[in-house]
Every structure is written in structure tokens, then in C-alpha cells.
Design an enzyme around this catalytic site. Structure first.
Site, PDB file in Angstrom:
ATOM      1  N   SER A 162      22.878 -49.353-137.260  1.00  0.00           N
ATOM      2  CA  SER A 162      22.325 -49.604-138.591  1.00  0.00           C
ATOM      3  C   SER A 162      20.872 -50.039-138.458  1.00  0.00           C
ATOM      4  O   SER A 162      20.488 -50.634-137.440  1.00  0.00           O
ATOM      5  CB  SER A 162      23.111 -50.723-139.272  1.00  0.00           C
ATOM      6  OG  SER A 162      22.459 -51.122-140.455  1.00  0.00           O
ATOM      7  N   TYR A 168      26.478 -59.151-138.833  1.00  0.00           N
ATOM      8  CA  TYR A 168      26.762 -57.706-138.792  1.00  0.00           C
ATOM      9  C   TYR A 168      25.607 -57.001-138.083  1.00  0.00           C
ATOM     10  O   TYR A 168      25.812 -56.174-137.195  1.00  0.00           O
ATOM     11  CB  TYR A 168      26.937 -57.205-140.229  1.00  0.00           C
ATOM     12  CG  TYR A 168      26.768 -55.718-140.420  1.00  0.00           C
ATOM     13  CD1 TYR A 168      27.823 -54.841-140.179  1.00  0.00           C
ATOM     14  CD2 TYR A 168      25.550 -55.184-140.864  1.00  0.00           C
ATOM     15  CE1 TYR A 168      27.650 -53.471-140.374  1.00  0.00           C
ATOM     16  CE2 TYR A 168      25.391 -53.821-141.061  1.00  0.00           C
ATOM     17  CZ  TYR A 168      26.438 -52.969-140.806  1.00  0.00           C
ATOM     18  OH  TYR A 168      26.282 -51.622-140.991  1.00  0.00           O
TER      19      TYR A 168
END
Ligand code: NAP
Length: 249
Positions: free
Chosen positions: A141, A154
Site C-alpha cells: 500500500s 496497518y
């Protein structure tokens, strides 16, 4: 283009969103694709959708942190198609927007377990079937470069995938290439809590140079490139597919 003709691909978490788009693109490019996610009904629906377009897919239920289901994913793929050429490790969770210092240990464990450890364990199970010329792709990501508040821990698990990409590219060379994609924001269910807020959505669009959010198909195009021989001299790399959002120099 049929760059993946004759190849066999496993894509985890592929019944919707980015994983589904990758599975569809691979199948359109000629691969036999194994669809998977936690829920049988989602697997059946995704398989049906792609078969109705004449694509070669099969479905296997696999919660990536379940040992038995990971084993079944590999075993059923090999039973049906004989080997594995491409593995896309796409499953991830972001169960909380808590700050890192406020995070419960169980949540920390879940983040590492699904976002990082399950990828390693899946590849351990798949490794002996990966042939010369095979390709592994991690879905990280943009948050791996910018672990901002709300996505912080995360993001750190996604940073770990950059390291895993480098380490495994070395360990699995020369037969298997290992690369990574760092998507920007894509309005899937996963990102719903960010993009349903109109102001936040606008600010995310403004952070890109191309002034739009990503599409699952943008990620699928990069994955198809990394899976194909068009990228045969690329390994250990991360491609940022984020419309020019600030990531690294
Ligand atoms: P999504 O549209 O919400 O899809 C999630 C998929 O994962 C579903 O098919 C779901 O099906 C499956 N799934 C969830 N937990 C699973 C588990 N433990 N094991 C196996 N399958 C599981 O998500 P997405 O946005 O496409 O995200 C895919 C990947 O892209 C993730 O790694 C995410 O971190 C990354 N990413 C997304 C964005 C974004 O903005 N969307 C940005 C950067 C990176 P079931 O419910 O049937 O399990």
C-alpha cells in the site's frame, strides 16, 4: 494481449475489489486462475461471474490465516492444473483506526498474522510447486511509505512487505521473481471508511498528481505486467500505482 497463456495463478482475497480485478485480468490474458476468499458464497459468485465471460477459473475457500485452508488452496490448484506459476498475496486487514500506542495486543497480532505472516506461510506451502519463470506479487500500500494516522500500524505491516519482497527475491532467485505493488486509494469496500466522506475523498484525490482515486483495474494492469515475461528482468521491486501520490524519491 494473452501474455499469461498457459500460466496458473493463485490470487488470495480475490472475490471482490483489487484481488478480483487482478484475477479477471490474469484470466483475460490467458491464465487459469484460482479465486479464493473466506466465504464460500463469495467464492461461488466470483467464479460464476468470470466463467460467464468464458474465463478459466476455479474457486477454493481460503482464509489466509488458516493452515488447513492454505494447504487446500495449494493442493487443489496443483491437482487441477499441475503446477503454479503466479502467486498474488493480496489479503489484508485494517481492523481499527486506533493510534499504535493505544492498540490492543490482539489487534496487533491480527495485523501481523494476516498482512505479513500469512503471506510467508502461503509461500512456504507453494514454494516447491513454483517453476522456473514463476512470479510472486505482494499487494502492499501507499500507506507502507506514509503510515498516516488511522492507517498507521496497518501501514507498518505494509512497509514490512517491501522488506519481504527484497528478502524473498534474493531467496527465491533465480527461478522465481518476487515483486510488490503499492496501490494508492481505490474506492473498494476496504477503503469505504475513507472515501465515503466527501471531504476526505477530495483531499485524497488532491494528493495525487492525476487528480483521481485509483481503480482496481489500474492495480490489475500492474499485476499482469509483473506476472508476465514483460517484466522478466525485474525482481525485488515495488511499483507504486498511486497516481503520483508522494511515496519515495
Ligand atoms: P476489498 O475490496 O474489501 O476486498 C477484500 C477481499 O478480501 C474480499 O474478496 C474478501 O472476501 C477477502 N478477504 C478478507 N479477509 C480475508 C482473509 N483473511 N483471507 C482471505 N480473503 C479475505 O479490499 P481491497 O481494497 O481490494 O484490498 C485488497 C488489497 O489491497 C489489500 O491488501 C489492501 O491492503 C490493499 N490496498 C487497498 C487499497 C484501497 O484503497 N482499496 C489501497 C492500498 C492497498 P471474503 O469476505 O469472502 O473473505
Amino acid at each position: 494481449m494473452k501474455r499469461l497463456q498457459g500460466k496458473v495463478a493463485i490470487v488470495t482475497a480475490s472475490t471482490q475489489g483489487i484481488g478480483f480485478a487482478i484475477a479477471e485480468r490474469f484470466a483475460l490474458e490467458g491464465a487459469s486462475v484460482v479465486i479464493s476468499s473466506r466465504r464460500q458464497k463469495n467464492v461461488d459468485a466470483a467464479v460464476e461471474k468470470l466463467r460467464s465471460k468464458g474465463l478459466e477459473v476455479m474457486g477454493v475457500v481460503c482464509h489466509v490465516s488458516n493452515l488447513q485452508q492454505r494447504k487446500e488452496l495449494i493442493d487443489k490448484t496443483v491437482q487441477r492444473y499441475g503446477n503454479i506459476d503466479i502467486v498474488v498475496s493480496n489479503a489484508a486487514v485494517n481492523p481499527t483506526v486506533d493510534n499504535i500506542l493505544d492498540m490492543k495486543e490482539t489487534v496487533l497480532d491480527k495485523l501481523w498474522e494476516i498482512n505479513v505472516k500469512a503471506s510467508v506461510l502461503l509461500l512456504q506451502a507453494a514454494a516447491s510447486y513454483l517453476k522456473k519463470g514463476s512470479s510472486v506479487i505482494f499487494i502492499s500500500s501507499i500507506a507502507g511509505y506514509n503510515p498516516e494516522q488511522g492507517l498507521a500500524m496497518y501501514g507498518v505491516t505494509k512497509t514490512a512487505l517491501f522488506g519481504l519482497t527484497k528478502a524473498l527475491a534474493s531467496e527465491m532467485s533465480p527461478d522465481t521473481r518476487v515483486n510488490c505493488i503499492a496501490p494508492g486509494f481505490v474506492p473498494t469496500n476496504f477503503a469505504d471508511f475513507l472515501v465515503r466522506d466527501e471531504l476526505l475523498r477530495k483531499s485524497l484525490e488532491e494528493k495525487t498528481l492525476l487528480k483521481r482515486l485509483g481503480k482496481a483495474e489500474d492495480m490489475a494492469a500492474a499485476a499482469a505486467f509483473l506476472a508476465s515475461d514483460d517484466s522478466s528482468y525485474i525482481t525485488g521491486e515495488t511499483i507504486v500505482v498511486a497516481g503520483g501520490t508522494q511515496s519515495r524519491l
